[in-house]
Each structure stands twice: as structure tokens, then as C-alpha cells.
Design an enzyme around this catalytic site. Structure first.
Site, PDB file in Angstrom:
ATOM      1  N   TYR A 129      40.287  33.050  40.779  1.00  0.00           N
ATOM      2  CA  TYR A 129      41.167  32.791  39.630  1.00  0.00           C
ATOM      3  C   TYR A 129      42.341  31.926  40.053  1.00  0.00           C
ATOM      4  CZ  TYR A 129      38.931  36.909  37.394  1.00  0.00           C
ATOM      5  OH  TYR A 129      38.049  37.822  36.871  1.00  0.00           O
ATOM      6  N   MET A 130      42.747  30.839  39.396  1.00  0.00           N
ATOM      7  CA  MET A 130      41.997  30.187  38.331  1.00  0.00           C
ATOM      8  C   MET A 130      41.610  28.788  38.819  1.00  0.00           C
ATOM      9  SD  MET A 130      41.545  32.251  35.905  1.00  0.00           S
ATOM     10  CE  MET A 130      40.781  31.101  34.756  1.00  0.00           C
TER      11      MET A 130
END
Length: 312
Positions: free
Chosen positions: A52-53
Site C-alpha cells: 500500500y499504496m
């Protein structure tokens, strides 16, 4: 104070705050505000991943972990939290080979600015890697004190069963939780063989996409325009009889409970067999209270039945 739920030896708040928006639709400052509000409401269970991300423009992966780590360090609250992260999808650390698991865990620890990960998931299974190699590598992390409990997310039932059997046979650390895709409009992604295994082996479920990318908040209606990066994914449920039927049932139960639609959708999920704490994320402070409210919301048997039948 909300009743805590049990995941292995971990006690957690009944709503897990998803970190998949941190460093994407929520920048550092807003992420800090959301984390502060969640902790202030009694929340202590935060979910993220090393990937992420990575998909957001300008990112390379690990941004969510970095934000959470900086927040914990600035607030001095690490010991009050249960932090979950995942291995296997970071662009620079793909897969589940033993060397990669070890290196990725060290990377996550640095970004999180901590000496241990409370709950460490394999993010997506790697069928080319023997379960013996994966489970042994995870066991070594537990033995080293870098990980407290291990868990699994996206995996086929036969591989999950083989992993559990290996742990039992060899006496290694074993999975205590599963993180499936599961919600009122996506039930067969968990119900069936995966849930049967979870029940048989005592795994706690921590479902992701608990609100179906926002569809189950009730903000997606015919003719309504929603400003969200997930609008395309969520809006497709309006095209099905099932999606529209679930919304209608949610509206009725929400009125009976005098609660937001999102709260009711998560409360149904929380009441399902094996589920310990659904995951939901908030990209604004205004989105957080309906999520927190599931800690104080109990649906009646009739309300659960109405929602279950509408989503069948």
C-alpha cells in the site's frame, strides 16, 4: 468501552481500521487525523500492507506503513495498538520465498518504526512456493520476536489446509486468522470451503471490502454521482437485482436501528460465524463515526435474517 475480540493471543477492537487509503486518497495530515479519531474512540486495530499504496502516482509501495509508523512514533502509542501488515505484493519484494519473507518483514518493521508486527499476513498465496517453505519462514519470524501472530489472506482452500496441516504436524507457528473478501454482496468469496476450514481450525476472519468499496454505505443510488476513486467498482452493484435488494433491506434495518446504512452492513458482517473484526477504511473524518458505531450495534435475529435473505 467496546468488548474486544480475540485473534490468537491478540485482543482487538471489533472494527479494524483499513490503511489502504493512507498515502493515496488520504494524505499524511488527514491520515493522522483519522488515526487520532479512531484511537480516540477506543480503536486499536490497524491494517496495512507493504504494497500500500504502490499503485498511486508517485508512490513506490510502503507509503501506508510509513504514515502509520510516523503517527505511532509521534503519538508514543505503539504498545496500545495491534498492527497488522502483509507480505508478498510489494513491487520490490514480490512473492513468498523464505528470503523474501525475511527481507520484507525487516522492511516493514523499518517503515512502521517498531520492533514487532502483531499480525503478519501472506497477502496473496504463491502456489510455486511449497507451503513448507512459507510456514517455516514465518515460524522463524515468530521465534525471533519480529512477529507475534501469523495469518493468511487470499489463498485457495487446498493450500490453506496444507499449510495448517504442516504447522500441526511440525509444531510451527500456525495461522490464527484469515482475511477474506467478504460482504453482503460478495458472500461466496468466503462462505463455503474457506469458512469451513476457518471454523474447523479456529481461525478468526477479518474481512476486507466489508463495505464493497463503499457501495454498502448507501451513498450509491440510481442517478447519484459519487466523487470517489472507487466509484466504478462500487457502482456496478446497482446494476444487479441482488445489489438493489440488499440496499432496500439495509434501508429498512437502518431505519429500525436508527443507524447509518454502513453501520448496519458492518454489523451484519460482524455477526457472521468466525468473523472477529471487519476491516473498513475512511478517507475523511466524516466517514469514520458510522464505522466505529458497529462496536455498539447489535442486530436482532429478524434483522439479520432479512439481510441474509436479501443477499442470498
Amino acid at each position: 468501552m467496546a468488548d474486544t475480540k480475540k485473534i490468537g493471543d491478540l485482543d482487538v477492537f471489533p472494527l479494524c481500521l483499513g490503511g489502504n487509503v493512507f498515502g493515496w486518497t488520504a494524505g499524511r495530515e488527514r491520515s493522522f487525523e483519522i488515526l487520532d479519531a479512531y484511537a480516540g474512540a477506543g480503536g486499536d486495530f490497524v491494517d496495512t500492507a507493504d504494497s500500500y499504496m504502490a499503485s498511486a502516482p508517485g508512490n513506490s509501495g510502503g507509503e501506508s506503513e510509513t504514515i502509520i509508523g510516523e503517527w505511532m512514533e509521534s503519538r508514543g502509542n505503539r504498545d496500545a495498538l495491534v498492527v497488522a501488515t502483509k507480505v508478498g505484493r510489494h513491487p520490490g519484494r514480490p512473492g513468498l520465498s523464505a528470503p523474501n519473507i525475511r527481507a520484507a518483514a525487516d522492511d516493514s518493521l523499518r517503515r512502521l518504526r517498531t520492533d514487532r508486527i502483531d499480525l503478519y499476513y501472506t497477502h496473496f498465496d504463491a502456489p510455486d512456493v511449497p507451503v513448507e517453505e512459507i510456514m517455516t519462514a514465518l515460524d522463524e519470524l515468530v521465534a525471533a520476536g519480529k512477529v507475534r501472530e501469523i495469518a493468511v489472506s487470499n489463498i485457495e482452500p487446498d493450500r490453506l489446509q496444507a499449510s495448517l496441516e504442516f504447522s500441526e504436524r511440525e509444531g510451527t507457528a500456525r495461522y490464527v486468522a484469515i482475511q477474506p473478501h467478504y460482504n453482503l454482496v460478495s458472500r461466496d468469496t468466503y462462505e463455503g470451503p474457506r469458512r469451513d476450514l476457518a471454523e474447523r481450525h479456529g481461525l478468526a476472519a477479518v474481512p476486507y471490502y466489508g463495505l464493497a468499496s463503499g457501495f454498502l454505505t448507501g451513498k450509491y443510488r440510481p442517478g447519484a454521482e459519487v466523487d470517489s476513486a472507487r466509484a466504478g467498482r462500487a457502482g456496478k452493484h446497482l446494476e444487479t437485482d441482488r445489489g438493489r435488494g440488499v440496499l432496500a433491506a439495509l434501508d429498512i434495518v437502518a431505519e429500525e436501528q436508527d443507524a447509518p446504512v454502513a453501520t448496519v452492513a458492518l454489523a451484519w458482517l460482524a455477526a457472521q460465524p468466525t468473523v472477529a473484526a471487519p476491516i473498513a477504511s475512511a478517507r475523511t473524518l466524516a466517514q469514520l463515526p458510522p464505522l466505529i458505531e458497529i462496536a455498539r450495534t447489535t442486530l436482532t435475529d429478524d434483522q439479520l435474517k432479512r439481510l441474509t435473505e436479501a443477499s442470498a
